[in-house]
Structures are given as structure tokens and as C-alpha cells.
Design a protein around this motif. Structure first.
Motif, PDB file in Angstrom:
ATOM      1  N   CYS A  30       0.829  -1.215   0.000  1.00 45.35           N
ATOM      2  CA  CYS A  30       0.000   0.000   0.000  1.00 45.35           C
ATOM      3  C   CYS A  30       0.859   1.259   0.000  1.00 45.35           C
ATOM      4  CB  CYS A  30      -0.936   0.000   1.212  1.00 45.35           C
ATOM      5  SG  CYS A  30      -2.209  -1.276   1.166  1.00 45.35           S
ATOM      6  N   GLU A  31       1.882   1.258   0.795  1.00 43.69           N
ATOM      7  CA  GLU A  31       2.761   2.421   0.847  1.00 43.69           C
ATOM      8  C   GLU A  31       3.442   2.647  -0.500  1.00 43.69           C
ATOM      9  OE1 GLU A  31       3.183   4.693   3.476  1.00 43.69           O
ATOM     10  OE2 GLU A  31       1.328   3.626   3.926  1.00 43.69           O
ATOM     11  N   GLU A  32       3.902   1.581  -1.131  1.00 38.36           N
ATOM     12  CA  GLU A  32       4.568   1.704  -2.434  1.00 38.36           C
ATOM     13  C   GLU A  32       3.580   2.134  -3.512  1.00 38.36           C
ATOM     14  OE1 GLU A  32       6.688  -1.845  -3.402  1.00 38.36           O
ATOM     15  OE2 GLU A  32       7.926  -1.793  -1.579  1.00 38.36           O
ATOM     16  N   LEU A  33       2.355   1.607  -3.467  1.00 39.58           N
ATOM     17  CA  LEU A  33       1.346   1.990  -4.453  1.00 39.58           C
ATOM     18  C   LEU A  33       0.966   3.456  -4.302  1.00 39.58           C
ATOM     19  CD1 LEU A  33      -0.622   1.223  -6.696  1.00 39.58           C
ATOM     20  CD2 LEU A  33      -2.214   0.398  -4.939  1.00 39.58           C
ATOM     21  N   ARG A  34       0.788   3.887  -3.075  1.00 42.20           N
ATOM     22  CA  ARG A  34       0.449   5.292  -2.831  1.00 42.20           C
ATOM     23  C   ARG A  34       1.563   6.205  -3.334  1.00 42.20           C
ATOM     24  NH1 ARG A  34      -1.740   4.760   1.790  1.00 42.20           N
ATOM     25  NH2 ARG A  34      -3.874   5.404   1.273  1.00 42.20           N
ATOM     26  N   GLN A  35       2.804   5.853  -3.057  1.00 38.60           N
ATOM     27  CA  GLN A  35       3.935   6.673  -3.483  1.00 38.60           C
ATOM     28  C   GLN A  35       4.055   6.695  -4.999  1.00 38.60           C
ATOM     29  OE1 GLN A  35       5.853   8.665  -1.412  1.00 38.60           O
ATOM     30  NE2 GLN A  35       6.423   9.499  -3.419  1.00 38.60           N
ATOM     31  N   TYR A  36       3.772   5.568  -5.634  1.00 42.83           N
ATOM     32  CA  TYR A  36       3.866   5.502  -7.095  1.00 42.83           C
ATOM     33  C   TYR A  36       2.820   6.413  -7.742  1.00 42.83           C
ATOM     34  CZ  TYR A  36       4.705   3.405 -11.690  1.00 42.83           C
ATOM     35  OH  TYR A  36       5.025   3.192 -13.008  1.00 42.83           O
ATOM     36  N   ILE A  37       1.610   6.427  -7.195  1.00 38.04           N
ATOM     37  CA  ILE A  37       0.576   7.329  -7.705  1.00 38.04           C
ATOM     38  C   ILE A  37       1.021   8.780  -7.548  1.00 38.04           C
ATOM     39  CG2 ILE A  37      -1.783   8.162  -7.348  1.00 38.04           C
ATOM     40  CD1 ILE A  37      -2.523   5.286  -6.515  1.00 38.04           C
ATOM     41  N   ILE A  38       1.569   9.119  -6.384  1.00 36.43           N
ATOM     42  CA  ILE A  38       2.040  10.488  -6.150  1.00 36.43           C
ATOM     43  C   ILE A  38       3.140  10.844  -7.151  1.00 36.43           C
ATOM     44  CG2 ILE A  38       3.268  11.982  -4.516  1.00 36.43           C
ATOM     45  CD1 ILE A  38       1.829  10.429  -2.252  1.00 36.43           C
ATOM     46  N   ASP A  39       4.095   9.938  -7.336  1.00 35.17           N
ATOM     47  CA  ASP A  39       5.214  10.201  -8.246  1.00 35.17           C
ATOM     48  C   ASP A  39       4.729  10.443  -9.671  1.00 35.17           C
ATOM     49  OD1 ASP A  39       6.991   9.909  -6.169  1.00 35.17           O
ATOM     50  OD2 ASP A  39       7.576   7.850  -6.694  1.00 35.17           O
ATOM     51  N   VAL A  40       3.856   9.578 -10.172  1.00 37.59           N
ATOM     52  CA  VAL A  40       3.433   9.669 -11.572  1.00 37.59           C
ATOM     53  C   VAL A  40       2.524  10.867 -11.797  1.00 37.59           C
ATOM     54  CG1 VAL A  40       2.165   8.525 -13.427  1.00 37.59           C
ATOM     55  CG2 VAL A  40       3.724   7.196 -11.981  1.00 37.59           C
ATOM     56  N   VAL A  41       1.539  11.062 -10.921  1.00 42.59           N
ATOM     57  CA  VAL A  41       0.584  12.152 -11.134  1.00 42.59           C
ATOM     58  C   VAL A  41       1.257  13.505 -10.970  1.00 42.59           C
ATOM     59  CG1 VAL A  41      -1.573  13.196 -10.338  1.00 42.59           C
ATOM     60  CG2 VAL A  41      -1.382  10.711 -10.496  1.00 42.59           C
ATOM     61  N   SER A  42       2.217  13.627 -10.083  1.00 42.73           N
ATOM     62  CA  SER A  42       2.890  14.914  -9.902  1.00 42.73           C
ATOM     63  C   SER A  42       3.638  15.335 -11.163  1.00 42.73           C
ATOM     64  CB  SER A  42       3.862  14.844  -8.716  1.00 42.73           C
ATOM     65  OG  SER A  42       4.940  13.958  -8.970  1.00 42.73           O
ATOM     66  N   VAL A  43       4.125  14.358 -11.920  1.00 41.64           N
ATOM     67  CA  VAL A  43       4.905  14.650 -13.124  1.00 41.64           C
ATOM     68  C   VAL A  43       4.040  14.673 -14.382  1.00 41.64           C
ATOM     69  CG1 VAL A  43       6.781  13.793 -14.612  1.00 41.64           C
ATOM     70  CG2 VAL A  43       7.008  13.704 -12.130  1.00 41.64           C
ATOM     71  N   HIS A  44       3.050  13.779 -14.437  1.00 43.05           N
ATOM     72  CA  HIS A  44       2.275  13.617 -15.672  1.00 43.05           C
ATOM     73  C   HIS A  44       0.829  14.111 -15.567  1.00 43.05           C
ATOM     74  CE1 HIS A  44       5.429  11.336 -17.714  1.00 43.05           C
ATOM     75  NE2 HIS A  44       5.632  10.699 -16.576  1.00 43.05           N
ATOM     76  N   GLY A  45       0.365  14.443 -14.369  1.00 44.91           N
ATOM     77  CA  GLY A  45      -0.976  14.968 -14.208  1.00 44.91           C
ATOM     78  C   GLY A  45      -2.031  13.887 -14.098  1.00 44.91           C
ATOM     79  N   GLY A  46      -3.253  14.317 -13.766  1.00 46.24           N
ATOM     80  CA  GLY A  46      -4.369  13.398 -13.633  1.00 46.24           C
ATOM     81  C   GLY A  46      -5.155  13.661 -12.368  1.00 46.24           C
ATOM     82  N   HIS A  47      -6.188  12.854 -12.142  1.00 46.53           N
ATOM     83  CA  HIS A  47      -6.905  12.924 -10.881  1.00 46.53           C
ATOM     84  C   HIS A  47      -5.991  12.395  -9.780  1.00 46.53           C
ATOM     85  CE1 HIS A  47     -10.337  12.913 -13.798  1.00 46.53           C
ATOM     86  NE2 HIS A  47     -10.668  13.917 -13.006  1.00 46.53           N
ATOM     87  N   PHE A  48      -6.190  12.876  -8.583  1.00 44.26           N
ATOM     88  CA  PHE A  48      -5.169  12.608  -7.555  1.00 44.26           C
ATOM     89  C   PHE A  48      -5.752  12.115  -6.236  1.00 44.26           C
ATOM     90  CE2 PHE A  48      -2.018  14.329  -4.384  1.00 44.26           C
ATOM     91  CZ  PHE A  48      -1.001  13.427  -4.692  1.00 44.26           C
ATOM     92  N   ALA A  49      -6.487  12.965  -5.555  1.00 40.66           N
ATOM     93  CA  ALA A  49      -6.865  12.669  -4.176  1.00 40.66           C
ATOM     94  C   ALA A  49      -7.752  11.440  -4.063  1.00 40.66           C
ATOM     95  CB  ALA A  49      -7.570  13.883  -3.555  1.00 40.66           C
ATOM     96  N   ALA A  50      -8.623  11.217  -5.035  1.00 34.47           N
ATOM     97  CA  ALA A  50      -9.577  10.114  -4.926  1.00 34.47           C
ATOM     98  C   ALA A  50      -8.882   8.766  -4.877  1.00 34.47           C
ATOM     99  CB  ALA A  50     -10.558  10.164  -6.100  1.00 34.47           C
ATOM    100  N   SER A  51      -7.885   8.553  -5.733  1.00 34.57           N
ATOM    101  CA  SER A  51      -7.186   7.267  -5.746  1.00 34.57           C
ATOM    102  C   SER A  51      -6.352   7.057  -4.500  1.00 34.57           C
ATOM    103  CB  SER A  51      -6.308   7.162  -6.999  1.00 34.57           C
ATOM    104  OG  SER A  51      -7.096   6.937  -8.150  1.00 34.57           O
ATOM    105  N   LEU A  52      -5.795   8.114  -3.954  1.00 33.48           N
ATOM    106  CA  LEU A  52      -5.028   7.964  -2.707  1.00 33.48           C
ATOM    107  C   LEU A  52      -5.920   7.462  -1.578  1.00 33.48           C
ATOM    108  CD1 LEU A  52      -2.717  11.135  -2.616  1.00 33.48           C
ATOM    109  CD2 LEU A  52      -2.199   8.848  -3.487  1.00 33.48           C
ATOM    110  N   GLY A  53      -7.171   7.866  -1.602  1.00 32.22           N
ATOM    111  CA  GLY A  53      -8.088   7.480  -0.531  1.00 32.22           C
ATOM    112  C   GLY A  53      -8.497   6.024  -0.549  1.00 32.22           C
ATOM    113  N   VAL A  54      -8.312   5.332  -1.679  1.00 29.48           N
ATOM    114  CA  VAL A  54      -8.755   3.928  -1.764  1.00 29.48           C
ATOM    115  C   VAL A  54      -7.591   2.986  -2.070  1.00 29.48           C
ATOM    116  CG1 VAL A  54     -11.148   4.444  -2.379  1.00 29.48           C
ATOM    117  CG2 VAL A  54      -9.421   4.226  -4.187  1.00 29.48           C
TER     118      VAL A  54
END
Length: 641
Positions: A30-54
Motif C-alpha cells: 500500500c505504501e509503495e502503491l500510494r507513493q507511485y501514484i504520487i510520483d506519476v501524477v505529480s509529473v504527468h498529471g491526472g486525478h489525484f486525491a480520490a485514488s489515494l483514498g482507496v
């Protein structure tokens, strides 16, 4: 920038790899998945907060259930990034929402794990129930069907219709209510208060703990003794608080609420629920933006923030060297306040999009005259009609693609009764990265056949203001549609005095002699740019901004067809049944003959990408318009040395 997945995540190519990991290590996943979403979205954009919550829910679902055989349906799909990464799309996730890349939403033709295409809210329960009933009919009794729906999506009538059916369908469906008090903006309405009462009731939570302690200690399903099963049933159904009754009253076995960020509890709970047949609902409580402090603090801002520095949280803005044109939605938001200040009968209504539509400005300054009704487009339109019967001038602001959901109300409750509701259709045309579920391609076509309806589209911000002013005048007695695109307009100096626009009148922007170009709405600016090049090439096109699709400016059209043998129409709606079709109908009705080319959104599904990329693909950007004119006028082009 190279983005590398964590030690465990990099080896998860599909959920079968996830299921090989010890349960004790799921916290790290979970920690690695959350960090990967943060890394990719910060650089490439997209929806953000909703996926972190689940994140935890995404991991738990694919760990416990045998996906894709067990069918998982996400509601809306803003929260499905973790799901996509875990189901074989980790290494292409950086193409998310990019032209020719993967979709920002679950999409059936993208992956077998995406069991249902989503984008509009509140469809998950109906879809999962349909799948469950089909499995029952086919004898697939062990197959699981899971719908994940947020508390914001649960406000829509369609969700309640599905709940009502699920309780009596006797099908194997699990509904997971992801309760974070948010959709895009904070949730509103009685359901929000109801769920809050469930999660805060001391009496209920004590009983809930008793139930879950029992589940944690005892085997369940077929291994339960009859006494144990009876005790569980009595514990759940015997809840005495008023807040516990709704789902049970609908004959759904209710479990929860539980912490949606406790991965161990989620896995254990889902394992238990797998063995309980029939319709059931698990209520989990999560935090939108979980794991990124700024997103937790301002969940609306971080719903889709664009590119940002993940360390500092700075959201990158493009440099501004000169005054920028405003966004159309902000022009709407500022203008309705001006109109309301001058006319105490002006009201605003939106179905759960106060930030996106900019009605939030009015809600802040005039909270008793602007209403967010939740994700309820049908209710929004009929509420506006009811207000209109009492003399109110209501601006009902709905995204074009969401207006599709309220078509019957536009006909039955507004047009037939000739109630002067003002339907402001934001996001008309091609919206960009959200793709086909959000393109406002069809509103002209599906509204044009409705009697008593005025349909207009401004070419710029000043025209939007003037159309809004015109629509709320006492002299207007009919429903009035104003459609405008997402994003920036063209006029930095846009705040000008109001002027009424006579209904059904266009304007001639440029005299010409070779060919006439008729435009509706914002694409008229593409025509203006195209003409600059065409003049260099020796052509003299005329340009008409029609402003109204219904009623058409027939006097202007008679002028066009008496003078020109070649005509082009340009719109940011579907060419099938849209503005160009209306022009062809006028020609046929009056016996005109002309060489005519209709330009707009083609009769196919247009995928996602930047608006400029999609305009180019559809051929009605400035370059495409110029090319079409030159093709039609090949024999008349003067070559300039």
C-alpha cells in the motif's frame, strides 16, 4: 524523469502476483502503491486525491477476490488508479489521460479487469447487479460481484433505484460504500448527515464492534453454526439507532462502518463477506487524499491539481506575460452574481459541481440564492422548473455530458410547460483528457428537436455575458440553453456592459465573396484564425457567427444562400443532427442549392487527449478549416509569390 516502482510493487504485473505476497507485507504494498501514484501524477498529471483514498481498498479487493473472474465495478473511476496499476498497467500508467494513452477511467476495451466503463456517477450498483443476476442464471454461484461507490455518488437517484432492486434480487452482490464525505466538492444533503450519524453513534459503534469481534474470532459462511449465524444476523439487524435502518430496510445486509485504511481489517472483512451469500453492503470510512497531507487538507483543490512538486506541494502554473483570458466557467460565475445583484429573482442551481461550474462564487456571496443539490441532474432541472413556476429566473448549470441524464426533465418539466429555465451547459464540445464519457458532443443534437427551446452558444466571453443577461430578462418567456466550452476564452478585457441580444439573431463578422463560413460558439475563433491564412493565400471568405441554433437567423441565412454557392459550417458538436444539419434543413425547406461541408465532431467516439489534439484529429482546428476551404476552392486560389 524515470519513475521506479517500489520493491514489491515492481513485481506485481497482475493480481495473481499480489496474491502471492504474505498478508503481513500488504502494508508495504500500500505504501509503495500510494507513493507511485504520487510520483506519476505529480509529473504527468491526472486525478489525484480520490485514488489515494482507496489505496488499501484497491489492494484488499484484488488480494481477496479472484479478479477478473470475480467482477469489480468502480463508480465514476476517479479512484481507480491503484486498480489500474495493479492490473497490468503499471509501466504504461504515465500515459494516463494522454493522447493515444490509457484512459483516466476504467474502460472495457482496455483491460479485462475493467468490467464496466464508467465516467458518470452512480452506475456501479446497477451494473454489478446486472452481472450478478446473469451469473446466477448461468449457474456461476461462486462468482463474486463487487460495486465500489462513494457517498457522493450514492446521492443520485439511480443508486437508490439499484439498491431498491438489489435487496430483492437475491443475487450475489457486494456493495462497498466508500464514505469520505466528498465527491469533487464536499457532499451535501440528508444522506451526508445520515452517514455521519452512523459513523458517530456510540450505541451503534459498540454493537458494530461486537459484530466484527465475532467475525474476527469465528469462521463464517458455511462453517458457521446456526447459532453463530443467528447471533450475527440479530446483531446487525437489531441496531437501535435511527441511522442504521435504511440499508437493512432495503433488505441489504449492512456491515460496518470500518476503517478503510486498515489493510488487515479490510482483508479479513472481505474474506468473511465472500462466504455470506446474497446482497450486502460494507460501509468503509476513508480520507480522500490519504497519505499526502496537502491533499487531505484541501481535497477539492487536489482532486485534479495538474502538475506539482511532490516535495513542496507547489502546483505549477504556466508563466503569464500578459493579461490572460478568463475561463468561460469563471465568466459565468462572476456574471451571475452581477445579474443577481440587479435582479432579486435570479437563482443558481448545480448538481454537485459548484467549483467546476464556478457557481461557488455565488454560493459564497449569496448562499441563500445558490443551491448545490448533489449528483442529481434530473432533480436539478425539475427543481429549477418548480422555481420558475413561481417567477424565479433560474440558471441551472450542468455539464453538457451530464445534461444527457436529465433529457426527460428538459422535455416534460421544462419545455412542454414553457418554463423559462436557463440551462447553462458547461463543458460543451471536446473537453480533453477526460475523454468520451465527458465530451459535450451531443447536446445540440438531442436538444434541437425539443419545441419551445432556445439554444445558443457564445463565440466569446462578452457574448456569454450578454446571452445570460438576455435569458433572465422578463421579456424572455421560454427555456433558454446557453452552451459554452471548458477552459479559457479569448478576451482578457471581458467585463463589459450588458447588452440584450435579440433571440435568433446572428452577426456577420467578415464580408467576403468566395465562400461563406457559418460558425456556432467558440469554434468561431478557429475560423477567424483560419481566415488570416486564407487571405494570404488569396481567398476572401465571409464569416458569420450564428449565435443561435434554435431559432436560426433565417434573414441572415437567406442572405448567405443567395450570395454564396459554397458554404462551410463549423461547430464543436456532433455533425449528426447538429448545427450543420439544421442549416441543411433550412436549405431543403427553402429550395436552396449549394456545395456545403459540415465540420465538427465526427459520428464516432472521440477518445481523450488535449483539446488542441482532438480539434486537430476531428479536423476543425484553424488549420483544418483552412485546408477544407482551400480544397473547396482549389480552382480559385491565387498563388502569391
Amino acid at each position: 524523469m524515470d519513475i521506479t516502482a517500489g520493491q514489491l510493487l515492481r513485481h506485481i504485473d497482475d493480481p495473481s502476483d499480489l496474491r502471492k505476497i504474505d498478508k503481513e507485507k500488504l502494508y508495504q504494498v500500500c505504501e509503495e502503491l500510494r507513493q507511485y501514484i504520487i510520483d506519476v501524477v505529480s509529473v504527468h498529471g491526472g486525478h489525484f486525491a480520490a485514488s489515494l483514498g482507496v489505496v488499501e481498498l484497491s489492494v484488499a479487493l484484488h488480494y481477496v477476490f479472484n479478479t477478473p473472474y470475480d467482477q469489480l465495478v468502480w463508480d465514476v473511476g476517479h479512484q481507480a488508479y491503484g486498480h489500474k496499476i495493479l492490473t497490468g498497467r503499471r509501466d504504461i500508467f504515465h500515459t494516463n489521460r494522454k493522447y493515444k494513452g490509457i484512459s483516466g477511467f476504467p474502460k472495457r476495451d482496455e483491460s479485462p479487469y475493467d468490467t464496466f466503463g464508467v465516467g458518470h456517477s452512480s452506475t456501479s450498483i446497477s451494473a454489478a447487479l446486472g452481472m450478478a443476476i446473469a451469473s446466477k442464471l448461468k449457474g456461476e454461484h461462486e462468482r463474486q460481484h463487487i460495486a465500489v461507490i462513494g457517498d457522493g455518488s450514492m446521492t443520485a437517484g439511480m443508486a437508490f433505484e439499484a439498491l431498491n432492486h438489489a435487496g430483492v434480487a437475491n443475487a450475489n452482490v457486494l456493495i462497498i460504500l466508500n464514505d469520505n464525505c466528498m465527491s469533487i466538492d464536499p457532499n451535501v444533503g440528508a444522506l451526508k448527515e445520515y452517514l455521519t450519524d452512523i459513523t458517530t453513534s456510540p450505541t451503534y459503534n459498540k454493537l458494530r464492534d461486537d459484530v466484527w469481534n465475532l467475525l474476527g474470532k469465528m469462521p463464517v459462511g458455511k462453517r458457521f453454526t446456526r447459532d453463530m449465524a443467528s447471533k450475527l444476523e440479530a446483531s446487525v439487524k437489531g441496531v437501535v439507532t435511527r441511522s442504521s435502518n435504511l440499508f437493512e430496510a432495503l433488505k441489504l445486509r449492512y456491515f460496518g462502518p470500518i476503517d478503510g485504511h486498515n489493510i488487515t481489517k479490510l482483508v479479513d472483512t472481505l474474506q468473511d463477506l465472500k462466504d455470506i451469500p446474497g446482497p450486502k453492503l460494507l460501509h468503509i470510512v476513508t480520507t480522500k487524499g490519504k497519505g499526502y497531507a496537502l491533499a487531505e487538507k484541501d481535497q477539492t483543490l487536489w482532486h485534479a491539481p495538474g502538475l506539482f512538486d511532490k516535495i513542496t506541494g507547489e502546483i505549477y502554473k504556466k508563466p503569464v506575460n500578459a493579461p490572460e483570458p478568463p475561463k468561460y466557467q469563471d465568466v459565468f460565475g462572476e456574471t451571475i452574481i452581477e445579474l443577481a445583484a440587479a435582479n432579486d429573482r435570479v437563482l443558481g442551481v448545480t448538481p454537485a459541481m459548484p467549483s467546476g461550474s464556478s457557481l461557488k462564487f455565488m454560493m459564497e456571496k449569496m448562499p441563500d440564492r445558490a443551491f448545490d443539490v448533489g449528483i442529481c441532474e434530473q432533480h436539478a432541472v425539475t427543481l429549477s422548473a418548480g422555481l420558475a413556476t413561481q417567477g424565479m429566473r433560474v440558471f441551472c448549470n450542468i455539464y453538457s455530458s451530464f445534461m444527457q441524464r436529465a433529457f426527460d426533465q428538459a422535455v416534460h418539466d421544462v419545455a412542454i410547460q414553457q418554463l423559462p429555465v436557463i440551462l447553462c451547459l458547461d463543458r460543451a464540445g471536446l473537453v480533453g483528457e477526460d475523454g468520451p464519457t465527458h465530451h459535450g458532443a451531443y447536446d445540440i443534437a438531442y436538444l434541437r428537436g425539443i419545441p419551445n427551446l432556445i439554444i445558443s452558444a457564445p463565440m466569446n466571453e462578452e457574448e456569454l455575458r450578454n446571452l445570460m443577461y438576455t435569458a433572465q430578462l422578463e421579456s424572455n418567456k421560454l427555456p433558454f440553453v446557453i452552451r459554452y466550452p471548458r477552459g479559457q476564452g479569448v478576451m482578457p478585457d471581458w467585463r463589459r456592459p450588458f447588452k440584450a441580444i435579440p433571440v435568433g439573431t446572428g452577426r456577420k463578422i467578415r464580408e467576403g465573396k468566395d465562400i461563406a463560413i457559418l460558425s456556432i460558439g467558440h469554434p468561431g475563433n478557429f475560423v477567424t484564425d483560419a481566415i488570416k491564412q486564407l487571405v494570404i493565400d488569396g481567398l476572401q471568405p465571409a464569416h458569420y457567427d450564428m449565435r443561435f441554433v434554435k431559432p436560426l437567423d433565417e434573414a441572415l441565412l437567406h442572405e448567405v444562400f443567395r450570395q454564396f454557392e459554397k458554404v462551410i459550417t463549423v461547430e464543436d458538436g456532433t455533425v449528426a443532427g447538429g448545427f450543420g444539419s439544421a442549416i441543411l434543413e433550412f436549405m431543403a425547406r427553402h429550395g436552396y442549392k449549394a456545395d456545403i461541408k459540415i465540420m465538427g465532431i465526427p459520428d464516432r467516439i472521440v477518445e481523450h487527449g488535449k483539446p488542441s489534439e482532438l480539434y486537430r484529429e476531428c479536423g476543425f482546428d484553424a488549420k483544418g478549416i483552412a485546408h477544407t476551404v482551400m480544397e473547396m476552392m482549389k480552382n480559385k486560389i491565387t498563388v502569391v509569390a
